[in-house]
Design a protein around this motif. Structure first.
Motif, PDB file in Angstrom:
ATOM      1  N   SER A  37       0.822  -1.202   0.000  1.00 19.63           N
ATOM      2  CA  SER A  37       0.000   0.000   0.000  1.00 19.63           C
ATOM      3  C   SER A  37       0.861   1.259   0.000  1.00 19.63           C
ATOM      4  O   SER A  37       0.340   2.364  -0.032  1.00 19.63           O
ATOM      5  CB  SER A  37      -0.924   0.007   1.225  1.00 19.63           C
ATOM      6  OG  SER A  37      -0.158   0.012   2.414  1.00 19.63           O
ATOM      7  N   ARG A  38       2.171   1.078   0.055  1.00 14.26           N
ATOM      8  CA  ARG A  38       3.096   2.220   0.030  1.00 14.26           C
ATOM      9  C   ARG A  38       4.027   2.063  -1.164  1.00 14.26           C
ATOM     10  O   ARG A  38       4.542   0.982  -1.428  1.00 14.26           O
ATOM     11  CB  ARG A  38       3.918   2.301   1.321  1.00 14.26           C
ATOM     12  CG  ARG A  38       4.787   3.563   1.401  1.00 14.26           C
ATOM     13  CD  ARG A  38       5.457   3.694   2.753  1.00 14.26           C
ATOM     14  NE  ARG A  38       6.228   4.920   2.859  1.00 14.26           N
ATOM     15  CZ  ARG A  38       5.734   6.108   3.183  1.00 14.26           C
ATOM     16  NH1 ARG A  38       4.440   6.217   3.452  1.00 14.26           N
ATOM     17  NH2 ARG A  38       6.504   7.175   3.252  1.00 14.26           N
TER      18      ARG A  38
ATOM     19  N   THR B 252      -3.521   6.108  -5.256  1.00 12.32           N
ATOM     20  CA  THR B 252      -4.234   5.780  -4.020  1.00 12.32           C
ATOM     21  C   THR B 252      -3.308   5.219  -2.947  1.00 12.32           C
ATOM     22  O   THR B 252      -3.728   5.036  -1.800  1.00 12.32           O
ATOM     23  CB  THR B 252      -5.345   4.744  -4.289  1.00 12.32           C
ATOM     24  OG1 THR B 252      -4.745   3.487  -4.679  1.00 12.32           O
ATOM     25  CG2 THR B 252      -6.276   5.220  -5.391  1.00 12.32           C
TER      26      THR B 252
ATOM     27  N   GLU C  67       0.094   5.021  -0.380  1.00 15.29           N
ATOM     28  CA  GLU C  67       0.840   5.932   0.488  1.00 15.29           C
ATOM     29  C   GLU C  67       2.213   6.193  -0.114  1.00 15.29           C
ATOM     30  O   GLU C  67       2.800   5.328  -0.774  1.00 15.29           O
ATOM     31  CB  GLU C  67       0.993   5.324   1.879  1.00 15.29           C
ATOM     32  CG  GLU C  67      -0.316   5.126   2.624  1.00 15.29           C
ATOM     33  CD  GLU C  67      -0.113   4.497   3.995  1.00 15.29           C
ATOM     34  OE1 GLU C  67       1.067   4.290   4.374  1.00 15.29           O
ATOM     35  OE2 GLU C  67      -1.105   4.208   4.670  1.00 15.29           O
TER      36      GLU C  67
ATOM     37  N   SER D 213       5.894   9.125   0.372  1.00 13.70           N
ATOM     38  CA  SER D 213       6.471  10.331   0.967  1.00 13.70           C
ATOM     39  C   SER D 213       6.061  11.540   0.132  1.00 13.70           C
ATOM     40  O   SER D 213       5.630  11.407  -1.020  1.00 13.70           O
ATOM     41  CB  SER D 213       8.000  10.220   0.995  1.00 13.70           C
ATOM     42  OG  SER D 213       8.521  10.271  -0.321  1.00 13.70           O
ATOM     43  N   ASP D 214       6.203  12.740   0.696  1.00 16.61           N
ATOM     44  CA  ASP D 214       5.833  13.959  -0.032  1.00 16.61           C
ATOM     45  C   ASP D 214       6.629  14.098  -1.336  1.00 16.61           C
ATOM     46  O   ASP D 214       6.090  14.504  -2.369  1.00 16.61           O
ATOM     47  CB  ASP D 214       6.054  15.189   0.845  1.00 16.61           C
ATOM     48  CG  ASP D 214       5.054  15.275   1.994  1.00 16.61           C
ATOM     49  OD1 ASP D 214       4.035  14.551   1.941  1.00 16.61           O
ATOM     50  OD2 ASP D 214       5.307  16.049   2.933  1.00 16.61           O
TER      51      ASP D 214
ATOM     52  N   ARG E  14       5.342  11.543  -3.833  1.00 14.09           N
ATOM     53  CA  ARG E  14       4.009  11.884  -4.318  1.00 14.09           C
ATOM     54  C   ARG E  14       4.065  13.025  -5.339  1.00 14.09           C
ATOM     55  O   ARG E  14       3.334  12.998  -6.346  1.00 14.09           O
ATOM     56  CB  ARG E  14       3.091  12.266  -3.158  1.00 14.09           C
ATOM     57  CG  ARG E  14       1.669  12.621  -3.608  1.00 14.09           C
ATOM     58  CD  ARG E  14       0.663  12.444  -2.511  1.00 14.09           C
ATOM     59  NE  ARG E  14       0.604  11.072  -2.026  1.00 14.09           N
ATOM     60  CZ  ARG E  14      -0.041  10.083  -2.653  1.00 14.09           C
ATOM     61  NH1 ARG E  14      -0.671  10.318  -3.793  1.00 14.09           N
ATOM     62  NH2 ARG E  14      -0.044   8.875  -2.154  1.00 14.09           N
TER      63      ARG E  14
END
Length: 290
Positions: free
Chosen positions: A13-14, A58, A60, A62-63, A66
């Motif tokens: 999920s990451r 969708t 997860e 890190s900023d 992303r």
């Protein structure tokens, strides 16, 4: 040709940098197919990958990851818009460009790229005034500015506004001369000396100045390699039209036959859109391009 393979969403999920790098690499590969073979050769593969990319959004991250992911997904929509345009699917093109602009709000370079491409749709479909609104948005980097000025000049030429067209063309050359290609955004690196020459020839042809258009277009045709087959084909079409305009029918026929042969190797409705007026010019002079 591109294989429209399905890529499942990540098991975790990451996601990390490697997931984004895979998406970026796929987009680069598909874009190269578009340049060489036309949008019809890869549009389906692009659309399939959008589904996979949406799954990444969708997950997860890190900023930093992303932000890079948003740009990567935006650029995939950007390519979907461009290939849809090349396939004659204008509604789909606008949809994907709008989605790309929404995702790329944080990325000024990519936004410039998307805006430029959206303007080209308007220009191709007979709305140079609408196209100008996009091209005149401008750009910060010199090489990107050169692209925008060139397309602004083309739009002015379509409106028979020769003074404005030549002024914008001069600005394009000045911006190109001041650019450092090594520091340019990836999207604009297609704009090299050959592309500048091709666009210069195209603008002069649009203005009816075959004396300047013919040598520029001829030079660009020699300069484009197989990776830029579609761009080379556009130049062949415009060059043949120039020869017909000059009354050089034998040369026009010879170049026109090359243009038709090249178009038949591409999966691009846009190429055929551009070829039809040239073929009509040949037909009215009793010249066959078959």
């Amino acid at each position: 040709m591109a294989d429209p393979a399905y890529f499942p969403p990540p098991h975790s999920s990451r996601i990390g940098t490697s997931d984004v790098e895979q998406l970026e690499a796929q987009t680069r590969s598909l874009r190269s197919v578009d340049y060489q073979y036309g949008g019809g050769a890869c549009r389906d593969a692009v659309v399939v990958r959008i589904y996979w990319a949406q799954q990444l959004l969708t997950a997860e991250a890190s900023d930093t990851v992303r932000a890079r992911l948003l740009s990567a997904v935006a650029d995939l929509h950007n390519l979907a818009g461009w290939t849809s345009f090349d396939c004659g699917q204008v509604g789909a093109a606008y949809h994907h460009f709008d989605r790309a602009l929404d995702l790329a709000r944080h990325d000024e370079d990519l936004t410039t790229n998307i805006v430029y491409r959206r303007g080209r749709v308007h220009l191709h479909h007979g709305a140079p005034g609408d196209a100008l609104a996009y091209f005149q948005r401008g750009a910060f980097a010199p090489l990107a500015s050169s692209v925008m000025y060139l397309n602004e000049a083309w739009a002015y030429a379509r409106q028979s506004r020769s003074a404005e067209a030549l002024r914008a063309l001069g600005k394009a050359h000045d911006s190109f001369a001041s650019a450092d290609p090594a520091r340019a955004p990836d999207w604009v690196r297609f704009h090299d000396e050959t592309d500048l020459t091709a666009m210069t020839g195209t603008i002069h042809a649009e203005l009816g100045d075959t004396r300047l258009a013919i040598p520029a277009l001829s030079s660009a045709i020699e300069g484009f390699g197989p990776a830029m087959t579609r761009s080379r084909t556009f130049c062949l079409i415009t060059l043949a039209s120039c020869h017909f305009l000059d009354g050089d029918l034998d040369e026009g026929q010879a170049v026109g036959l090359r243009a038709v042969s090249a178009a038949e190797e591409l999966r691009s409705e846009r190429v055929w859109d551009r070829l039809r007026p040239m073929a009509q010019a040949a037909a009215t002079r009793g010249i066959s391009l078959r």
